[in-house]
Design a protein around this motif. Structure first.
Motif, PDB file in Angstrom:
ATOM      1  N   THR A 113      42.638  15.235 -67.589  1.00 46.23           N
ATOM      2  CA  THR A 113      42.217  14.335 -68.657  1.00 46.23           C
ATOM      3  C   THR A 113      43.126  14.530 -69.867  1.00 46.23           C
ATOM      4  OG1 THR A 113      40.682  15.957 -69.581  1.00 46.23           O
ATOM      5  CG2 THR A 113      39.819  14.476 -67.880  1.00 46.23           C
ATOM      6  N   GLY A 114      42.814  13.817 -70.950  1.00 44.87           N
ATOM      7  CA  GLY A 114      43.639  13.899 -72.149  1.00 44.87           C
ATOM      8  C   GLY A 114      43.243  14.998 -73.103  1.00 44.87           C
ATOM      9  N   PHE A 115      42.261  15.862 -72.716  1.00 48.98           N
ATOM     10  CA  PHE A 115      41.881  16.968 -73.590  1.00 48.98           C
ATOM     11  C   PHE A 115      41.345  18.116 -72.737  1.00 48.98           C
ATOM     12  CE2 PHE A 115      39.787  18.846 -77.438  1.00 48.98           C
ATOM     13  CZ  PHE A 115      40.920  18.872 -78.240  1.00 48.98           C
ATOM     14  N   TYR A 116      40.253  18.737 -73.158  1.00 50.12           N
ATOM     15  CA  TYR A 116      39.765  19.951 -72.514  1.00 50.12           C
ATOM     16  C   TYR A 116      38.245  19.912 -72.354  1.00 50.12           C
ATOM     17  CZ  TYR A 116      44.342  21.394 -74.143  1.00 50.12           C
ATOM     18  OH  TYR A 116      45.691  21.430 -74.382  1.00 50.12           O
ATOM     19  N   PHE A 117      37.748  20.748 -71.446  1.00 48.42           N
ATOM     20  CA  PHE A 117      36.327  21.054 -71.388  1.00 48.42           C
ATOM     21  C   PHE A 117      36.098  22.301 -72.238  1.00 48.42           C
ATOM     22  CE2 PHE A 117      36.506  19.167 -66.941  1.00 48.42           C
ATOM     23  CZ  PHE A 117      35.802  18.034 -67.265  1.00 48.42           C
ATOM     24  N   ASP A 118      35.146  22.248 -73.160  1.00 44.21           N
ATOM     25  CA  ASP A 118      34.833  23.393 -74.016  1.00 44.21           C
ATOM     26  C   ASP A 118      33.377  23.801 -73.833  1.00 44.21           C
ATOM     27  OD1 ASP A 118      37.371  23.507 -75.101  1.00 44.21           O
ATOM     28  OD2 ASP A 118      36.863  22.292 -76.854  1.00 44.21           O
ATOM     29  N   ASP A 119      33.158  25.106 -73.767  1.00 42.80           N
ATOM     30  CA  ASP A 119      31.807  25.664 -73.669  1.00 42.80           C
ATOM     31  C   ASP A 119      31.177  25.620 -75.056  1.00 42.80           C
ATOM     32  OD1 ASP A 119      29.508  27.173 -73.427  1.00 42.80           O
ATOM     33  OD2 ASP A 119      30.440  28.803 -72.301  1.00 42.80           O
ATOM     34  N   GLN A 120      30.425  24.553 -75.318  1.00 45.00           N
ATOM     35  CA  GLN A 120      29.875  24.335 -76.655  1.00 45.00           C
ATOM     36  C   GLN A 120      28.957  25.467 -77.089  1.00 45.00           C
ATOM     37  OE1 GLN A 120      26.890  21.201 -77.352  1.00 45.00           O
ATOM     38  NE2 GLN A 120      28.260  20.391 -78.924  1.00 45.00           N
ATOM     39  N   LYS A 121      28.158  25.977 -76.159  1.00 45.63           N
ATOM     40  CA  LYS A 121      27.215  27.040 -76.505  1.00 45.63           C
ATOM     41  C   LYS A 121      27.946  28.294 -76.959  1.00 45.63           C
ATOM     42  CE  LYS A 121      23.038  29.362 -74.830  1.00 45.63           C
ATOM     43  NZ  LYS A 121      22.096  29.506 -73.687  1.00 45.63           N
ATOM     44  N   ALA A 122      29.013  28.671 -76.255  1.00 48.51           N
ATOM     45  CA  ALA A 122      29.791  29.857 -76.629  1.00 48.51           C
ATOM     46  C   ALA A 122      30.442  29.664 -77.993  1.00 48.51           C
ATOM     47  CB  ALA A 122      30.852  30.147 -75.565  1.00 48.51           C
ATOM     48  N   ILE A 123      30.915  28.442 -78.270  1.00 47.00           N
ATOM     49  CA  ILE A 123      31.552  28.163 -79.557  1.00 47.00           C
ATOM     50  C   ILE A 123      30.534  28.261 -80.686  1.00 47.00           C
ATOM     51  CG2 ILE A 123      32.716  26.381 -80.916  1.00 47.00           C
ATOM     52  CD1 ILE A 123      33.938  25.414 -78.211  1.00 47.00           C
ATOM     53  N   LYS A 124      29.339  27.709 -80.449  1.00 47.07           N
ATOM     54  CA  LYS A 124      28.296  27.780 -81.476  1.00 47.07           C
ATOM     55  C   LYS A 124      27.828  29.212 -81.719  1.00 47.07           C
ATOM     56  CE  LYS A 124      26.290  23.152 -81.380  1.00 47.07           C
ATOM     57  NZ  LYS A 124      25.063  22.344 -81.203  1.00 47.07           N
ATOM     58  N   MET A 125      28.002  30.060 -80.694  1.00 47.57           N
ATOM     59  CA  MET A 125      27.618  31.466 -80.834  1.00 47.57           C
ATOM     60  C   MET A 125      28.685  32.295 -81.542  1.00 47.57           C
ATOM     61  SD  MET A 125      25.817  32.048 -77.083  1.00 47.57           S
ATOM     62  CE  MET A 125      25.690  33.829 -77.266  1.00 47.57           C
ATOM     63  N   GLY A 126      29.800  31.642 -81.925  1.00 48.09           N
ATOM     64  CA  GLY A 126      30.782  32.341 -82.748  1.00 48.09           C
ATOM     65  C   GLY A 126      32.130  32.605 -82.134  1.00 48.09           C
ATOM     66  N   ALA A 127      32.434  32.026 -80.984  1.00 41.95           N
ATOM     67  CA  ALA A 127      33.750  32.239 -80.376  1.00 41.95           C
ATOM     68  C   ALA A 127      34.846  31.774 -81.333  1.00 41.95           C
ATOM     69  CB  ALA A 127      33.854  31.475 -79.063  1.00 41.95           C
TER      70      ALA A 127
END
Length: 414
Positions: A13-27
């Motif tokens: 695809t033209g971008f990425y899959f991101d783990d939203q939960k991990a990011i919200k937890m401070g990654a």
């Protein structure tokens, strides 16, 4: 015209899959990477390359129709279907779905799309990404069988009564909201810049001062750099609920603040997407409807865009009927079959609400092209430039497809 074979090929695809939960937890970021361990099922890293599957329908005259299965950046989050990895789903497409497609007559896109959008295998509906890609391929196949554009198929089968013409394109900047705004101004993007104001302290400001300063900068930048005075784009800024965060979701406070943004944007029209996030759909509809009415009652011409908690076709209906927002974002991959996107645009038109045919940066060139045909034929208010976050690529793909479709449809009228 019949389908004689079905193939599936993996892609990016033209971008990425991101783990939203991990990011919200401070990654934290490390360049384009995130540091830490994923927490959402299916992710091996917090950020992974976005994957797609091209569905190729071989027609009996040798033509090939195709669509791309794709899912949003934050797959597996907020009740969405799980992470979409090509290796897991190609066997499904070349197995049970192929069995049901081979030999089918291409008589009606609408009927075929409804059938495959609601198809169940082992008692479960297909992943939204598969429904998205298969219905794209079916629209292309019917168009090829009839030797007309996909937009003309949609216009005819849904009796939209819409003139097939170019519609405004909305470009998104990501975090690079200054340099990318310059690109938008040079290209004369109709609607800009999205802005990604998703943090109070760093981006929006504890009293909204950083967002207001950016609006003033953007206004002045356009007035200084535009090549002619006829270029008057609409400002559309996604604030991810941060206005509600610093105002404690107080409607009167938000109304007064939005008035200051309206003044800062003049002479340009301003839209604000996702002014608050109430944490659930019911409260989101209630407060967004209250704020929409408050702006209207006070003669404030900022247009609000429904985003948070408005994900499915049913959600779009609920927000539109409640007048929760002046505009509804239709998140195309989350709706599954593209027939739902078409129906959502038409529903907004009937309800007197503006329709934003959106989606995700994590799509493909093909899904963007097909959706453009749908948004033009159904009469959407604006179309997201996608995929990616680089501005130029997504704007080129969407704009050029619009121009091709308009010219071909004009020729086919003769």
């Amino acid at each position: 015209m019949k389908i004689v074979d079905v193939l599936a090929t993996p892609g990016f695809t033209g971008f990425y899959f991101d783990d939203q939960k991990a990011i919200k937890m401070g990654a934290e970021h490390d360049g384009m990477f995130y540091i830490g361990k994923p927490v959402t099922e299916g992710f091996k890293e917090i950020r992974v390359a976005g994957e797609s599957i091209s569905v190729l329908l071989i027609l009996e005259d040798g033509q090939v129709a195709h669509g791309d299965c794709a899912a949003v950046q934050y797959s597996g989050a907020g009740g969405r279907d799980p992470l979409f990895l090509a290796k897991d789903f190609i066997p499904v497409i070349e197995g049970e779905i192929k069995e049901k497609l081979v030999g089918r007559e291409l008589t009606s896109f609408k009927e075929l799309a409804e059938e495959f959008d609601h198809l169940k295998i082992d008692g479960k509906r297909l992943h939204t990404a598969i429904r998205y890609g298969v219905t794209q391929a079916l629209l292309d196949a019917v168009a090829k069988a009839r030797k007309i554009t996909m937009a003309e198929v949609v216009k005819d089968e849904y009796n939209t009564g819409v003139e097939i013409k170019r519609i405004p394109i909305f470009t998104q900047s990501g975090d690079d909201r200054y340099l990318n705004a310059d690109k938008m101004i040079i290209k004369k993007a109709d609607v800009l810049p999205h802005g990604l104001f998703n943090n109070v302290e760093e981006k929006t400001g504890k009293e909204g001062e950083k967002l207001r300063d950016y609006v003033i900068w953007l206004r002045d930048r356009i007035l200084d750099k535009r090549s002619d005075e006829s270029y008057n784009p609409t400002f559309h800024i996604d604030v991810y609920g941060t206005i509600g965060d610093f105002t404690n979701n107080d409607v009167e406070y938000m109304t007064k603040y939005l008035k200051t943004l309206e003044e800062a944007a003049k002479p340009f029209k301003l839209r604000i997407e996702g002014p608050m996030d109430m944490g659930n759909k019911e409260d989101q509809i209630r407060v967004l409807a209250e704020l929409t009415k408050s702006l209207d009652d006070n003669g404030i011409h900022v247009e609000l865009v429904a985003d948070e908690w408005c994900n499915t076709y049913e959600d779009c209906v609920d927000f539109a009927k409640a007048k929760a927002g002046h505009m509804i974002q239709i998140k195309t991959p989350d709706l599954g079959g593209i027939n739902n996107t078409i129906e959502a645009i038409l529903m907004c038109n009937r309800e007197g609400v503006l329709s934003y045919c959106g989606g995700t940066c994590n799509e493909t060139s093909r899904s963007a092209e097909v959706i453009v045909n749908c948004s033009m034929a159904a009469g959407a208010t604006q179309q997201l430039a996608k995929p990616g976050m680089g501005v130029d690529e997504g704007f080129m793909l969407v704009n050029n497809e619009m121009e091709r479709v308009v010219r071909l449809a004009q020729r086919n009228k003769k």
